[in-house]
Design a protein around this motif. Structure first.
Motif, short mmCIF file in Angstrom:
data_model
loop_
_atom_site.label_atom_id
_atom_site.label_comp_id
_atom_site.label_asym_id
_atom_site.label_seq_id
_atom_site.Cartn_x
_atom_site.Cartn_y
_atom_site.Cartn_z
N SER A 154 0.83 -1.21 0.00
CA SER A 154 0.00 0.00 0.00
C SER A 154 0.86 1.25 0.00
CB SER A 154 -0.96 -0.01 1.19
OG SER A 154 -0.26 -0.09 2.41
N LYS A 155 2.02 1.21 0.65
CA LYS A 155 2.93 2.36 0.63
C LYS A 155 3.60 2.47 -0.76
CE LYS A 155 2.65 4.12 4.88
NZ LYS A 155 2.13 5.45 5.18
N ALA A 156 3.90 1.32 -1.39
CA ALA A 156 4.46 1.36 -2.75
C ALA A 156 3.43 1.99 -3.70
CB ALA A 156 4.85 -0.04 -3.21
N ALA A 157 2.17 1.62 -3.50
CA ALA A 157 1.10 2.20 -4.34
C ALA A 157 1.00 3.70 -4.10
CB ALA A 157 -0.24 1.51 -4.02
N LEU A 158 1.09 4.08 -2.85
CA LEU A 158 1.06 5.51 -2.51
C LEU A 158 2.18 6.25 -3.23
CD1 LEU A 158 0.39 8.02 -0.64
CD2 LEU A 158 2.06 7.04 0.96
N ASN A 159 3.40 5.69 -3.19
CA ASN A 159 4.53 6.35 -3.84
C ASN A 159 4.28 6.52 -5.34
OD1 ASN A 159 5.68 6.26 -1.30
ND2 ASN A 159 6.98 4.51 -1.73
N MET A 160 3.73 5.50 -5.96
CA MET A 160 3.43 5.57 -7.40
C MET A 160 2.35 6.63 -7.68
SD MET A 160 3.72 4.78 -10.49
CE MET A 160 4.37 3.24 -11.11
N LEU A 161 1.32 6.66 -6.84
CA LEU A 161 0.23 7.63 -7.04
C LEU A 161 0.76 9.05 -6.90
CD1 LEU A 161 -2.48 5.69 -5.03
CD2 LEU A 161 -2.71 6.36 -7.43
N LEU A 162 1.63 9.27 -5.91
CA LEU A 162 2.18 10.62 -5.72
C LEU A 162 3.07 11.02 -6.90
CD1 LEU A 162 3.08 10.67 -1.93
CD2 LEU A 162 1.44 12.15 -3.06
N LYS A 163 3.87 10.07 -7.37
CA LYS A 163 4.76 10.35 -8.51
C LYS A 163 3.92 10.70 -9.75
CE LYS A 163 8.34 9.89 -11.33
NZ LYS A 163 9.58 10.61 -11.35
N THR A 164 2.85 9.96 -9.94
CA THR A 164 1.97 10.21 -11.09
C THR A 164 1.33 11.59 -10.99
OG1 THR A 164 1.55 7.84 -11.20
CG2 THR A 164 0.01 9.24 -12.38
N ALA A 165 0.88 11.94 -9.79
CA ALA A 165 0.29 13.27 -9.59
C ALA A 165 1.33 14.36 -9.78
CB ALA A 165 -0.33 13.36 -8.19
N ALA A 166 2.58 14.08 -9.36
CA ALA A 166 3.65 15.09 -9.50
C ALA A 166 3.87 15.40 -10.98
CB ALA A 166 4.93 14.58 -8.86
N ILE A 167 3.81 14.37 -11.81
CA ILE A 167 4.00 14.59 -13.26
C ILE A 167 2.87 15.47 -13.80
CG2 ILE A 167 4.01 13.43 -15.52
CD1 ILE A 167 5.45 11.07 -14.04
N GLU A 168 1.65 15.15 -13.40
CA GLU A 168 0.51 15.96 -13.87
C GLU A 168 0.62 17.41 -13.36
OE1 GLU A 168 -3.43 14.54 -12.79
OE2 GLU A 168 -4.18 16.60 -12.93
N LEU A 169 0.89 17.57 -12.08
CA LEU A 169 0.82 18.92 -11.48
C LEU A 169 2.03 19.78 -11.82
CD1 LEU A 169 -0.86 18.13 -8.04
CD2 LEU A 169 -1.92 18.82 -10.18
N LYS A 170 3.12 19.16 -12.30
CA LYS A 170 4.29 19.94 -12.73
C LYS A 170 3.87 20.91 -13.82
CE LYS A 170 8.45 17.62 -11.71
NZ LYS A 170 9.23 16.44 -11.89
N ARG A 171 2.88 20.49 -14.63
CA ARG A 171 2.44 21.36 -15.75
C ARG A 171 1.60 22.51 -15.25
NH1 ARG A 171 0.08 16.25 -17.81
NH2 ARG A 171 1.88 14.96 -18.21
N SER A 172 0.68 22.25 -14.33
CA SER A 172 -0.26 23.30 -13.90
C SER A 172 0.21 24.07 -12.66
CB SER A 172 -1.63 22.68 -13.61
OG SER A 172 -1.50 21.67 -12.62
N HIS A 173 0.99 23.41 -11.80
CA HIS A 173 1.41 24.02 -10.53
C HIS A 173 2.94 23.98 -10.45
CE1 HIS A 173 -2.79 23.14 -9.74
NE2 HIS A 173 -2.75 23.83 -8.63
N LYS A 174 3.56 24.88 -11.17
CA LYS A 174 5.04 24.83 -11.31
C LYS A 174 5.77 25.06 -10.00
CE LYS A 174 5.29 25.91 -16.21
NZ LYS A 174 3.92 25.52 -16.52
N LYS A 175 5.12 25.67 -9.03
CA LYS A 175 5.80 25.98 -7.76
C LYS A 175 5.44 25.00 -6.63
CE LYS A 175 7.12 30.60 -8.38
NZ LYS A 175 7.46 31.75 -7.60
#
Ligand SMILES: NC(=O)c1ccc[n+]([C@@H]2O[C@H](COP(=O)([O-])OP(=O)(O)OC[C@H]3O[C@@H](n4cnc5c(N)ncnc54)[C@H](OP(=O)(O)O)[C@@H]3O)[C@@H](O)[C@H]2O)c1
Length: 238
Positions: A154-175
């Motif tokens: 479940s923690k490995a899944a969490l890490n993957m989910l956060l990494k995926t969100a980081a990729i998405e939000l890098k575009r809209s939330h640069k800071k």
């Protein structure tokens, strides 16, 4: 300007609330929990939620928005290893779908719902962070011992989910920087049943771990978004 701690009643939640208030005295610290808190710190805004589901978090986010505050940081400590019915598995024969599902829900699903509802509250022009406490045992590469199937996965899944969100939000939330942080083995309810196996100098007081986590937060930059970090600030492999 506000920083929010989710899971504020836990051992690390209480210590982090205090540490954030010490380090960022100009920020309104908001402590969110499902439980009423007896040891309230003066100046902290305490909010009690019935649970951490989509609807409740959506209502919380709406109230936060209406308060006019700008969200500059979130630390979510939400997570579980055991409860009255669930204990970490030593072997496959102890694996039950209900335990797996419960730990995935608390350790991976709920943190992502928290992120989902916090995301619109971040000011895109301001540096901000979203930190979720994870665990080194969730690192697939560093899994040498096995066991603890549901917690690890479940923690490995969490890490993957956060990494995926980081990729998405890098575009809209640069800071904005998203990070998973391993706090180290800390003397809380979560680690209690396993502390006998931990060397005395490797079991940390919540205040020390909170200090270390806030130091990691201070070192985060948007280019580091999506990473899994040890309490000493070093990046851990997924
Ligand atoms: N302690 C350690 O040695 C250690 C080591 C590695 C990683 N971690 C991670 O650090 C984080 C904080 O742990 P802690 O040691 O402070 O543990 P804790 O004292 O048990 O606090 C965990 C918090 O998670 C929330 N939570 C627990 N069960 C939940 C459930 N069924 N549904 C919804 N929320 C639930 C609670 O929030 P409420 O305030 O809303 O009740 C609770 O305060 C966890 O994510 C844990 O995995 C801890």
């Amino acid at each position: 300007m506000a920083m929010v701690v989710f899971g504020a009643a836990g051992g690390l939640g209480q210590a982090l609330t205090q540490r954030l208030q010490e380090v960022y005295p100009q920020q309104q610290i908001v402590a969110v929990s499902r439980q009423p808190l007896d040891n309230r710190l003066p100046g902290v805004r305490y909010t009690q939620l019935g649970c951490y589901d989509d609807e409740t978090l959506s209502r919380w986010a709406e109230d936060f928005k209406n308060s006019g505050a700008t969200l500059e940081g979130v630390v979510s400590t939400i997570g579980m290893l055991h409860d009255d019915e669930t204990f970490p598995e030593k072997q496959l024969s102890e694996l039950h779908s209900s335990n797996l599902e419960k730990l995935f829900h608390v350790n991976a699903v709920i943190p992502m719902l928290v992120l989902k509802h916090c995301q619109p509250l971040f000011d895109k022009k301001t540096n901000a962070f979203f930190v979720q406490l994870s665990a080194k045992v969730g690192s697939i590469e560093e899994n040498y011992l096995g066991g603890w199937y549901s917690y690890r996965a479940s923690k490995a899944a969490l890490n993957m989910l956060l990494k995926t969100a980081a990729i998405e939000l890098k575009r809209s939330h640069k800071k904005l920087v998203l990070a998973a942080v391993h706090p180290g083995t800390t003397d809380t309810k979560l680690s209690k049943p396993f502390q006998k196996r931990v060397a005395e100098d490797k079991l940390y007081e919540p205040q020390l771990s909170a200090k270390r986590i806030v130091d990691v937060i201070n070192g985060l930059e948007p280019s580091m978004s999506g990473g899994l970090f040890h309490w000493d600030g070093k990046k851990l492999p997924y």
